[in-house]
Design a protein around this motif. Structure first.
Motif, PDB file in Angstrom:
ATOM      1  N   SER A 118       0.748 -22.374 -31.700  1.00 30.58           N
ATOM      2  CA  SER A 118       1.661 -21.484 -32.408  1.00 30.58           C
ATOM      3  C   SER A 118       2.536 -22.299 -33.353  1.00 30.58           C
ATOM      4  O   SER A 118       2.746 -23.499 -33.151  1.00 30.58           O
ATOM      5  CB  SER A 118       2.542 -20.733 -31.406  1.00 30.58           C
ATOM      6  N   ALA A 119       3.036 -21.643 -34.382  1.00 30.76           N
ATOM      7  CA  ALA A 119       3.905 -22.333 -35.336  1.00 30.76           C
ATOM      8  C   ALA A 119       5.118 -22.907 -34.612  1.00 30.76           C
ATOM      9  O   ALA A 119       5.727 -22.243 -33.764  1.00 30.76           O
ATOM     10  CB  ALA A 119       4.336 -21.371 -36.437  1.00 30.76           C
ATOM     11  N   GLY A 120       5.444 -24.134 -34.922  1.00 33.98           N
ATOM     12  CA  GLY A 120       6.575 -24.793 -34.279  1.00 33.98           C
ATOM     13  C   GLY A 120       6.523 -26.291 -34.513  1.00 33.98           C
ATOM     14  O   GLY A 120       5.682 -26.784 -35.288  1.00 33.98           O
ATOM     15  N   GLU A 121       7.420 -27.015 -33.874  1.00 31.17           N
ATOM     16  CA  GLU A 121       7.462 -28.465 -34.021  1.00 31.17           C
ATOM     17  C   GLU A 121       7.761 -29.116 -32.686  1.00 31.17           C
ATOM     18  O   GLU A 121       8.340 -28.491 -31.790  1.00 31.17           O
ATOM     19  CB  GLU A 121       8.501 -28.879 -35.072  1.00 31.17           C
ATOM     20  N   VAL A 122       7.372 -30.369 -32.544  1.00 36.20           N
ATOM     21  CA  VAL A 122       7.560 -31.076 -31.291  1.00 36.20           C
ATOM     22  C   VAL A 122       7.696 -32.563 -31.564  1.00 36.20           C
ATOM     23  O   VAL A 122       7.127 -33.086 -32.528  1.00 36.20           O
ATOM     24  CB  VAL A 122       6.364 -30.800 -30.335  1.00 36.20           C
ATOM     25  N   TYR A 123       8.491 -33.239 -30.729  1.00 35.60           N
ATOM     26  CA  TYR A 123       8.578 -34.699 -30.778  1.00 35.60           C
ATOM     27  C   TYR A 123       8.411 -35.221 -29.357  1.00 35.60           C
ATOM     28  O   TYR A 123       9.124 -34.793 -28.438  1.00 35.60           O
ATOM     29  CB  TYR A 123       9.920 -35.177 -31.344  1.00 35.60           C
ATOM     30  N   VAL A 124       7.474 -36.119 -29.169  1.00 35.78           N
ATOM     31  CA  VAL A 124       7.192 -36.699 -27.855  1.00 35.78           C
ATOM     32  C   VAL A 124       7.172 -38.215 -27.985  1.00 35.78           C
ATOM     33  O   VAL A 124       6.663 -38.751 -28.978  1.00 35.78           O
ATOM     34  CB  VAL A 124       5.839 -36.194 -27.305  1.00 35.78           C
ATOM     35  N   LYS A 125       7.733 -38.899 -27.003  1.00 35.17           N
ATOM     36  CA  LYS A 125       7.743 -40.367 -27.042  1.00 35.17           C
ATOM     37  C   LYS A 125       7.184 -40.929 -25.752  1.00 35.17           C
ATOM     38  O   LYS A 125       7.168 -40.261 -24.705  1.00 35.17           O
ATOM     39  CB  LYS A 125       9.157 -40.894 -27.282  1.00 35.17           C
TER      40      LYS A 125
END
Length: 372
Positions: free
Chosen positions: A301-308
């Motif tokens: 789905s439309a969206g954003e994510v940041y993973v480290k």
């Protein structure tokens, strides 16, 4: 009568180190301004290896991007595959099986050891020692052979898939891992005996390339480069991901922030990685490693994510923007090698030319990740 020293005055000289230089650990150029053997200033030049991996990712389907992460830090393939898969899994709001997570951790920690063993060999060469490289590559080869039996490739594995693994590990996976662990432990001990407390190596690294904890934080250093300066920060501990919270392990931390401390931290990290592998392989859960997505085309789905996550060189972050199609709208990587390399100017200023080789080597950069 005062002596006229005008004939003895010196002028600064510009010296190119790289881009084709054995000490630069890739295609990297340092423009040194020197006064005799002393470095007055340095201008780093990157970009010789740039392939546009981030932009290429935006033209590939989500499942195809894994191979591009294999090729950024080509010494930490599994670690890079993991952080990308975790980012997309968070976009999709799916959780892999515990068996998948345990296998991922085992492979990532073995990959950390293989990367650090290569570092031991190269820092030895930078300091003028040939023998450590010969011994450390024996241990690295054991791990690469195991990786080949699992993924079919010694490097560029493309084995982690979004939501799972490409396929189940071989039936003798547990016995293979348990079989090489005593040998790897011996390889780590041998590497430490050969180099860590060697008198010449100590003279080449102790009190050389010092960076304080405050400076390290200001420059965005992470991984062994940050922990070598006395900062106890490891993503696996500070913000546990995958199943790292299931395991008992310590975070080695240095004192002085010099080249030797950064080396010592990496040596001790290999021992901690072995602890994690041992716990994981002894408690490997049963279950399925296939992705719950099956063979469906991935359309988050439309969206954003940041993973480290914590790769052998430090904190790697992945930022993805989804527009609801089968390809990332935007993908951005926070590479530890690039951030660690940002401190090269203060580290090299007022040092000797001979020490610059060891200082750069102590950062353990991979140019594929710096340039991307």
């Amino acid at each position: 009568m005062m002596q006229d020293n005008s004939e003895n005055q010196t002028i600064d000289m510009m010296l190119n180190m790289g881009p084709q230089h054995p000490s630069t650990h890739g295609v990297f150029r340092m423009e040194l301004r020197i006064d005799g053997e002393k470095i007055i200033d340095v201008k780093p030049h990157i970009g010789y290896l740039h392939r546009g991996s981030e932009k290429l990712s935006e033209g590939e389907q989500y499942h195809q991007v894994v191979t591009l992460f294999d090729r950024m830090d080509y010494l930490a393939n599994f670690n890079n595959e993991l952080v990308y898969c975790m980012a997309v899994e968070r976009l999709l709001d799916i959780v892999p099986s515990r068996r998948t997570e345990y296998i991922r951790v085992i492979l990532c920690e073995l990959n950390r050891i293989a990367s650090h063993l290569l570092y031991v060999g190269t820092i030895g060469l930078d300091a003028g020692a040939m023998t450590p490289a010969l011994f450390s590559f024996i241990g690295r080869d054991r791990i690469q052979t195991l990786f080949e039996s699992i993924s079919g490739a010694r490097m560029m594995h493309n084995y982690f898939k979004i939501g799972g693994l490409k396929e189940e590990v071989p039936t003798d996976f547990v016995s293979m891992v348990k079989g090489i662990m005593p040998e790897i432990r011996q390889d780590i001990d041998q590497a430490e005996k050969l180099l860590t407390f060697n008198e010449i190596f100590l003279s080449r690294t102790k009190d050389i390339g010092v960076i304080t904890a405050d400076q390290a934080i200001d420059y965005g250093l992470t991984g062994p480069c940050l922990r070598g300066s006395g900062v106890n920060y490891d993503v696996r501990k500070s913000e546990p991901y995958s199943v790292y919270s299931d395991f008992e392990f310590d975070v080695p931390v240095g004192l002085d922030g010099d080249c030797w401390d950064r080396h010592w931290v990496r040596i001790k990290e290999m021992d901690e990685s072995l602890k994690i592998v041992e716990q994981a392989i002894n408690n490997l859960p049963d279950g399925d490693v296939e992705s719950s997505l099956g063979r469906r085309l991935i359309r988050p789905s439309a969206g954003e994510v940041y993973v480290k996550a914590e790769n052998p060189r430090g904190e790697i972050g992945v930022y993805i923007v989804s527009d609801g199609t089968d390809k990332p709208y935007r993908l951005k990587v926070r590479p530890p090698s690039f951030c660690n390399l940002s401190a090269i100017e203060p580290l090299l200023q007022d040092s000797w030319i001979a020490d610059s080789v060891v200082i750069l080597g102590s950062l353990d950069i991979v140019l594929g990740e710096v340039d991307r």
